[in-house]
Design an enzyme around this catalytic site. Structure first.
Site, mmCIF file in Angstrom:
data_model
loop_
_atom_site.group_PDB
_atom_site.id
_atom_site.type_symbol
_atom_site.label_atom_id
_atom_site.label_comp_id
_atom_site.label_asym_id
_atom_site.label_seq_id
_atom_site.Cartn_x
_atom_site.Cartn_y
_atom_site.Cartn_z
ATOM 1 N N SER A 53 -28.574 73.468 78.819
ATOM 2 C CA SER A 53 -29.069 72.566 79.859
ATOM 3 C C SER A 53 -30.224 73.205 80.616
ATOM 4 O O SER A 53 -31.231 73.564 80.029
ATOM 5 C CB SER A 53 -27.918 72.163 80.785
ATOM 6 O OG SER A 53 -28.305 71.153 81.677
ATOM 7 N N ASP A 94 -32.676 69.649 77.994
ATOM 8 C CA ASP A 94 -31.976 68.839 76.998
ATOM 9 C C ASP A 94 -31.954 67.364 77.358
ATOM 10 O O ASP A 94 -31.276 66.567 76.715
ATOM 11 C CB ASP A 94 -30.563 69.365 76.755
ATOM 12 C CG ASP A 94 -29.636 69.168 77.937
ATOM 13 O OD1 ASP A 94 -30.105 69.311 79.077
ATOM 14 O OD2 ASP A 94 -28.445 68.877 77.726
#
Length: 572
Positions: A146, A302
């Protein structure tokens, strides 16, 4: 085994990866770093695992990835019908080793005769969620950390519904992972063997096309007034899908921050590739000022989180909080629906997300459901709605995660980016900025204000300090904060809600989690939660008053008292 024994096992392994061996040799004189690398196994939690790259059982590397995938493979072969033929779809982001870890996952699954569909190049997390459902696979794997710093990577698991695995399923997978005794001995096939046996199929454009087709179904407005947009993917995966999503609706005035358009595992233009951090918008703000943009949109690496900045009354750009943007998107989404579409509809948010969302949903006659923190719980609710008379309308959490169309079962920054631009376009036609639209909501529902403070405590010592903080708060709960009495104490670990003023208690029906929440007088609240993916403890604050300055002062006072309590625990 002691960490020294585990280290010796690795260094004596005859075929240890050469790069990892070199890294271990370079650490030979750094006992503290070696201990941290080997003193435990990298935790495979309820959604997967995340950690620093490097050698060792407590690091992300090909061997810890193989162990995790071995456990997943054993689970799906035992528990998912026709798992070998249905296969597993794998996607990855722009981080170091992401593509390599994706291939390693395919090599392990192939050894179990489980087919894999691997994206030919990097893709957003929400596209992975969509691909699981689109391809009807048994599971999905996303290689991503992330918005963590560059030295991190991670591994997230999705079930056949396209959502992150729920707690019961996660526990079963974790059990299988824990049964893998030696991460160095996991059986793998070579990539050439996989391809020749049709156990590995490279995918990409056809899934993108199917996703974009679904994306168009949630369009609410035509792009006639043409807001001026600046977009930054922050060196991540969102570039292509966001631009194509905006283009197919009709937006033409889209300017991409060139310096941040290309994937870069170092995220070299930002201190943190996190749209929650205002510094991530510095280049977008500079470009927005140059082109007189109406809205700035930024996605994390992401592409499951979206940040937005808009002009304030002085011509400067202000970054919206996740709660503010989510509330605006919720109001915009519900306002476009007809009465029959709202009927039996559900809004889903987390326990640390603004209560303004509940007020907005109630205004449109829609119920709101609370879940634990984590979008997997929102995905679970969507699945439940399929078996009763309810239907999903909108889901969000304060940490910049939003979902509108349930063809994805995780937060989706691509959806949210397109919807945010539609919303800005709509309000521009009404002569208002998004900040002015937010004022409309405050005037209608009250001045809700939230904040979150995150304290990073790294390593073994940090983990112990975080545990001590939660233990202190649990054993000696607050009786009042900022002059407001505590009217309820919610301990999600024991599933008990205590009501001190009534000298009674109730059960909490949500799953158990290490969270403490204090509900105060006058609709204020404070919540404490250790992060499941980072070495942090997070403190959340929420208030509602009649005026902006009053809410800001109350949040500040709550934070000061909480900071003082936490500091005393750390210093003890």
């Amino acid at each position: 085994m002691s960490w020294q024994d585990t280290l010796k096992k690795w260094t004596s392994f005859a075929t240890l990866d050469e790069d990892l061996l070199k890294q271990l040799n370079a650490l030979s004189d750094n006992e503290k770093e070696l201990e941290d690398s080997f003193y435990k196994n990298l935790t495979f939690g309820t959604g997967g695992m995340r950690g620093m790259l490097g050698p060792g059982t407590n690091r992300m590397n090909i061997y810890t990835v193989r162990k995790a995938v071995e456990g997943l493979a054993n689970y799906i072969v035992k528990n998912v019908k026709d798992a070998e033929n249905r296969g597993v779809v794998i996607a990855y982001d722009s981080r170091y080793m992401s593509q390599e870890f994706a291939v390693e996952a395919a090599r392990v699954l192939g050894a179990h005769k489980v087919k894999t569909y691997v994206f030919e190049s990097l893709r957003p997390t929400p596209l992975l969620s969509f691909a699981v459902r689109h391809l009807h696979t048994a599971a999905g794997i996303m290689i991503t950390a992330s918005h963590n710093p560059p030295e991190y990577n991670g591994f997230k698991v999705y079930n056949a519904d396209g959502g992150q695995v729920p707690l019961e399923e996660a526990a079963a997978i974790i059990d299988e992972v824990d049964k893998v005794e030696d991460e160095l001995q996991v059986n793998v096939l070579e990539r050439e063997e996989l391809e020749s046996a049709d156990l590995l199929e490279w995918i990409g454009e056809s899934v993108d096309t199917a996703y974009l087709k679904e994306l168009k179904t949630i369009q609410k407005q035509s792009a006639e007034d043409q807001v001026n947009i600046v977009f930054t993917p922050l060196h991540g995966t969102a570039h292509d899908l966001v631009l194509e999503g905006l283009a197919q609706i009709g937006f033409k005035n889209v300017h991409v921050v060139k310096e941040q358009a290309q994937p870069d595992p170092e995220f070299s233009t930002v201190a943190s590739p996190n749209p929650e951090e205002h510094q991530a918008f510095e280049m977008a703000i500079a470009q927005g000022t140059e082109v007189d943009a109406d809205i700035l949109i930024g996605t994390d690496p992401d592409a499951d989180r979206l940040g937005v900045a808009v002009k304030d009354g002085q011509g400067s750009y202000q970054v919206l909080t996740g709660n503010q943007l989510g509330s605006l998107l919720l109001d915009f989404t519900l306002a476009q629906l007809e009465a029959d579409q709202l009927q039996d509809g559900q809004v889903v948010k987390t326990i640390v997300t603004t209560e303004l969302g509940r007020a907005i949903a109630s205004y449109y006659g829609v119920d709101t459901i609370d879940t634990l923190t984590g979008f997997k719980f929102i995905g679970e609710k969507i699945k439940q709605f399929e078996s009763d008379n309810r239907h999903f309308l909108f889901g969000y959490e304060e940490s910049y995660g939003y979902l509108i169309g349930d063809f994805v079962r995780d937060k989706d920054a691509v959806q949210a980016a397109v919807a945010a631009c539609e919303m800005a376009n709509y309000w521009k036609a009404q002569g208002k900025t998004l900040l002015e639209a937010l004022d409309v909501l405050y005037e209608r529902h009250g001045y809700y204000l939230e904040d979150m403070k995150s304290l990073t405590l790294k390593g073994k010592d940090g983990a112990e300090q975080i545990a001590a903080i939660m233990d202190d708060i649990r054993k000696q709960p607050f009786e009042q904060l900022a002059g407001l009495k505590v009217i309820a104490v919610e301990d999600y670990h024991s599933s008990i809600r205590q009501l001190p003023l009534q000298e009674s208690e109730e059960d909490i029906t949500l799953p158990k989690e290490n969270v403490m929440k204090f509900l105060l007088e006058e609709e204020a609240w404070v919540c404490f939660r250790p992060s499941g993916t980072e070495p942090k403890i997070k403190s959340y604050f929420g208030v509602k008053t009649a005026k902006s300055e009053q809410s800001k002062a109350l949040v500040k006072q709550l934070q000061a008292e909480v900071d003082d309590r936490i500091s005393k625990v750390i210093d003890a």
